[in-house]
Each structure stands twice: as structure tokens, then as C-alpha cells.
Scaffold this motif. Structure first.
Motif, short mmCIF file in Angstrom:
data_model
loop_
_atom_site.label_atom_id
_atom_site.label_comp_id
_atom_site.label_asym_id
_atom_site.label_seq_id
_atom_site.Cartn_x
_atom_site.Cartn_y
_atom_site.Cartn_z
N ARG A 45 6.40 15.72 5.48
CA ARG A 45 5.71 16.77 6.22
C ARG A 45 5.92 16.60 7.72
O ARG A 45 6.12 17.58 8.45
CB ARG A 45 4.22 16.75 5.91
N MET A 46 5.85 15.36 8.19
CA MET A 46 6.03 15.12 9.62
C MET A 46 7.46 15.40 10.06
O MET A 46 7.71 15.84 11.18
CB MET A 46 5.63 13.68 9.96
N LEU A 47 8.43 15.14 9.18
CA LEU A 47 9.82 15.46 9.50
C LEU A 47 10.03 16.96 9.67
O LEU A 47 10.82 17.40 10.51
CB LEU A 47 10.74 14.94 8.39
N GLY A 48 9.32 17.74 8.88
CA GLY A 48 9.46 19.18 8.96
C GLY A 48 10.34 19.74 7.87
O GLY A 48 11.27 19.07 7.39
N THR B 229 0.81 -1.21 0.00
CA THR B 229 0.00 0.00 0.00
C THR B 229 0.85 1.27 0.00
O THR B 229 0.32 2.36 0.20
CB THR B 229 -0.93 0.03 1.22
N CYS B 230 2.15 1.12 -0.22
CA CYS B 230 3.00 2.32 -0.24
C CYS B 230 2.65 3.19 -1.44
O CYS B 230 2.10 2.72 -2.44
CB CYS B 230 4.48 1.93 -0.26
N SER B 231 2.95 4.48 -1.33
CA SER B 231 2.69 5.40 -2.43
C SER B 231 3.58 6.63 -2.27
O SER B 231 4.09 6.91 -1.19
CB SER B 231 1.22 5.83 -2.46
N ARG B 232 3.72 7.36 -3.34
CA ARG B 232 4.51 8.59 -3.31
C ARG B 232 3.88 9.62 -2.38
O ARG B 232 4.56 10.36 -1.67
CB ARG B 232 4.64 9.13 -4.73
N ASN B 233 2.55 9.66 -2.36
CA ASN B 233 1.86 10.60 -1.47
C ASN B 233 2.10 10.29 -0.01
O ASN B 233 2.20 11.19 0.83
CB ASN B 233 0.36 10.60 -1.77
N LYS B 234 2.18 9.00 0.33
CA LYS B 234 2.44 8.64 1.72
C LYS B 234 3.86 9.04 2.14
O LYS B 234 4.09 9.42 3.29
CB LYS B 234 2.21 7.14 1.92
N SER C 63 -2.81 19.77 0.39
CA SER C 63 -3.32 18.40 0.28
C SER C 63 -2.27 17.50 -0.33
O SER C 63 -1.53 17.90 -1.22
CB SER C 63 -4.59 18.36 -0.58
N LEU C 64 -2.22 16.28 0.16
CA LEU C 64 -1.22 15.33 -0.33
C LEU C 64 -1.42 15.02 -1.81
O LEU C 64 -0.47 14.73 -2.52
CB LEU C 64 -1.29 14.05 0.49
#
Length: 321
Positions: free
Chosen positions: A266-269, A255-260, A309-310
Motif C-alpha cells: 500500500r505504501m509503495l502505491g 513478527t512478520c506477517s502477510r498483512n504487514k 482494512s489489512l
């Protein structure tokens, strides 16, 4: 063989499942190069996750996660309600340091640190609402003595007893070619089994368990689920009303994706991502499950932090994923 077969016993409070996984298991192995003992443990948990996923009453994912301070640092198996699944393992030591006959206790419960977490994550879960999760230590107490569980089947049965209060017996087997499993579960003496006297229900559960114990690893690894069902319960099909449902297909799917990956950035900053770009020129990562590479250049990273938005956060990859 990539099939799961569900059956019930009308004359005993028992629900059962038989699973046989071939090419889907091969798809996991071809992306990994683990020692034999590690492959065996991963295969058993793949079989267990598939068996447990068959009883999901919602559209979503069942996740088995085991972690410890032992040689196996982390084990994750995900299986969706449509029986698509993926799996990965992270080791804390060199593969060559793991003996071929290493046990689950040695690999996953060093220093009594092992924990088994089973998560039920509904696809329609409300934002902010946590998924249902159960945690159990990878140890059992027998006659006042604490010991590590012997294998994945024992670990899952322990979880079902402590977290779900369901008597469950599981037999699992795996090799480099296939994974097989048999699950028997005692149902509450209600609903469709309310007509059974308590003694009759107890005798039926014990009888079905006794038959389950006759299953061999070779049978689990080589026979079709329908064949196993006939061999185990042919004589009891009349007495206990054993009946099966149409088999379901199992497949490997990531279920991996480029958007994920963009979400992770984003979470890394922005400052952390910028420092990676300054050091390496690009941000690159590989999916732990399917080994698919993802590459974000400075323009990609700028888009990640400029959009809300992702779905708009990444442009189509050029050259790589």
C-alpha cells in the motif's frame, strides 16, 4: 540456556541482570551466513537488547538500530517485553572482504558516520504518537580526543549515560554457540535506597563494579545466570543484601506477517506495484529477520488495493507464504 536473571542489592544502590542465550541465538545464526567479526558484533547487541528489555515498564518493544557508511550498513535487534526477539544485519560489502578481527569501529563507524538508535515502542501507543527514541554517535571523547567506541558494551553504556543519565556497566560475550551478558546499573539514591548515606552508596556501587569486572567471557558463555550470580556476589550477599528474582525465558520469534507485507505494498502505491507485476508477474519478498518468503500474485495485489482494512487485504497463501 535461554535465561535472564534480575537481581538487586538492598545494601547498595545497584540493580543487575545476567543473561545467557543459547538456542534463541542459534535460531538467528541458522538464518544467516555472516563473517565471524559480524556475528560477534550482532551477538553482543543481541545480548545488550535482551538486558535492556528486562527493565521495560510497559508492554512493547525495544529496538537497537546501528547504521553507518561502513561495511555494516544496518544492524537491527528487536526484543519485546516478553523477551521474544529477532535480529538482522545488512552489509554494504562482500562478506569475504571483512577480516575476522575487524573491530566495531571499522565495521560500524567508518568515517565517524556510525549512529546508535534505541527505540522504545509501547504496544498501546496512540496512532500518530512517535515512540520514545534516543540517538548517540558511536564515538566517545577521552581527554579531548574523539575515538570510536571499542565494542557494543561501551556503546550501550555511553547511550545510557548520555540519554538516560544512568551509570551503567555492561559486559558482553558471544560466539557461535551462545551469547552472555552482565549489566550493573546505579540506581538513584531514593526510594528503597533512600536510607543509604551518600558515601556508603558510592562505596557499594564501586565495590559491585569491581566484582563485576572479574567476570570472564568463558563464564558468561558457559555458566547459568544463577551460577554467575553466586560466584560474583557470594561473599557480599550478607553485606549488600543481594537477592534475585525468578529467571525469565528468552526465545526467538519473528513478527512478520502477510498483512504487514500488504501494508508495505500500500505504501509503495498501486502504480508501482502494477509495474512490478508487469515486469515479474508476481511481487515477492523475503523477511530480513526470519527469511520467510511472501508471494503476491495479481489477484492478491488487486485485493490489497480494493479493501480498506489489512485484515481483509490478503487471501490465504497458496503454495508459498
Amino acid at each position: 540456556m535461554n535465561e535472564l536473571l534480575v537481581f538487586i542489592c538492598d545494601g547498595a544502590p545497584v540493580r543487575g541482570e545476567i543473561v545467557s542465550i543459547g538456542s534463541a541465538w542459534q535460531a538467528i545464526l541458522e538464518r544467516r551466513n555472516d563473517p565471524p567479526a559480524v556475528r560477534r558484533i550482532l551477538g553482543d547487541f543481541v545480548g545488550a537488547a535482551t538486558l535492556l528489555s528486562a527493565s521495560l515498564k510497559f508492554d512493547g518493544t525495544l529496538i537497537i538500530q546501528a547504521q553507518s557508511k561502513g561495511p555494516i550498513q544496518l544492524l537491527v535487534v528487536e526484543c519485546k517485553s516478553d523477551l521474544s526477539m529477532r535480529a538482522t544485519i545488512k552489509l554494504s560489502t562482500e562478506p569475504s572482504a571483512i577480516s575476522d578481527d575487524a573491530t566495531l569501529g571499522e565495521l560500524l563507524d567508518a568515517g565517524n558516520t556510525g549512529r546508535l538508535v534505541i527505540t522504545l515502542d509501547a504496544a498501546d501507543r496512540e496512532p500518530g504518537q512517535p515512540p520514545h527514541q534516543g540517538i548517540v554517535a558511536l564515538q566517545d571523547e577521552v581527554n579531548g580526543i574523539t575515538r570510536p567506541v571499542a565494542n557494543a558494551a561501551e556503546a550501550i553504556a555511553l547511550y545510557m549515560q548520555r540519554s538516560e543519565q544512568l551509570d551503567t556497566r555492561i559486559w558482553l560475550a558471544s560466539n557461535d554457540h551462545s551469547v552472555g551478558g552482565l549489566l550493573l546499573q546505579k540506581l538513584p539514591n531514593s526510594g528503597g535506597h533512600a536510607h543509604l548515606e551518600p558515601q556508603v552508596a558510592a562505596e557499594g556501587w564501586n565495590r559491585v563494579q569491581t566484582l563485576g569486572q572479574t567476570i570472564t567471557n568463558e563464564e558468561l558463555l558457559t555458566l547459568q545466570p544463577e551460577t554467575i550470580l553466586r560466584r560474583l556476589f557470594l561473599e557480599e550477599s550478607t553485606e549488600y543484601g543481594v537477592r534475585s528474582f525468578p529467571s525469565r525465558q528468552i526465545r526467538f520469534a519473528c513478527t512478520c506477517s502477510r498483512n504487514k507485507v500488504a501494508d508495505v505494498l500500500r505504501m509503495l502505491g498501486e502504480s508501482e506495484v502494477q509495474s512490478i507485476l508487469e515486469e515479474r508477474g508476481t511481487v515477492e519478498t523475503i523477511c530480513d529477520f526470519c527469511l520467510k518468503p511472501y508471494r503476491f500474485d495479481p489477484v492478491d495485489c488487486l485485493q490489497v488495493f480494493k479493501t480498506d482494512s489489512l485484515s481483509d487485504a490478503t487471501r490465504p497463501p497458496s503454495g508459498s507464504h
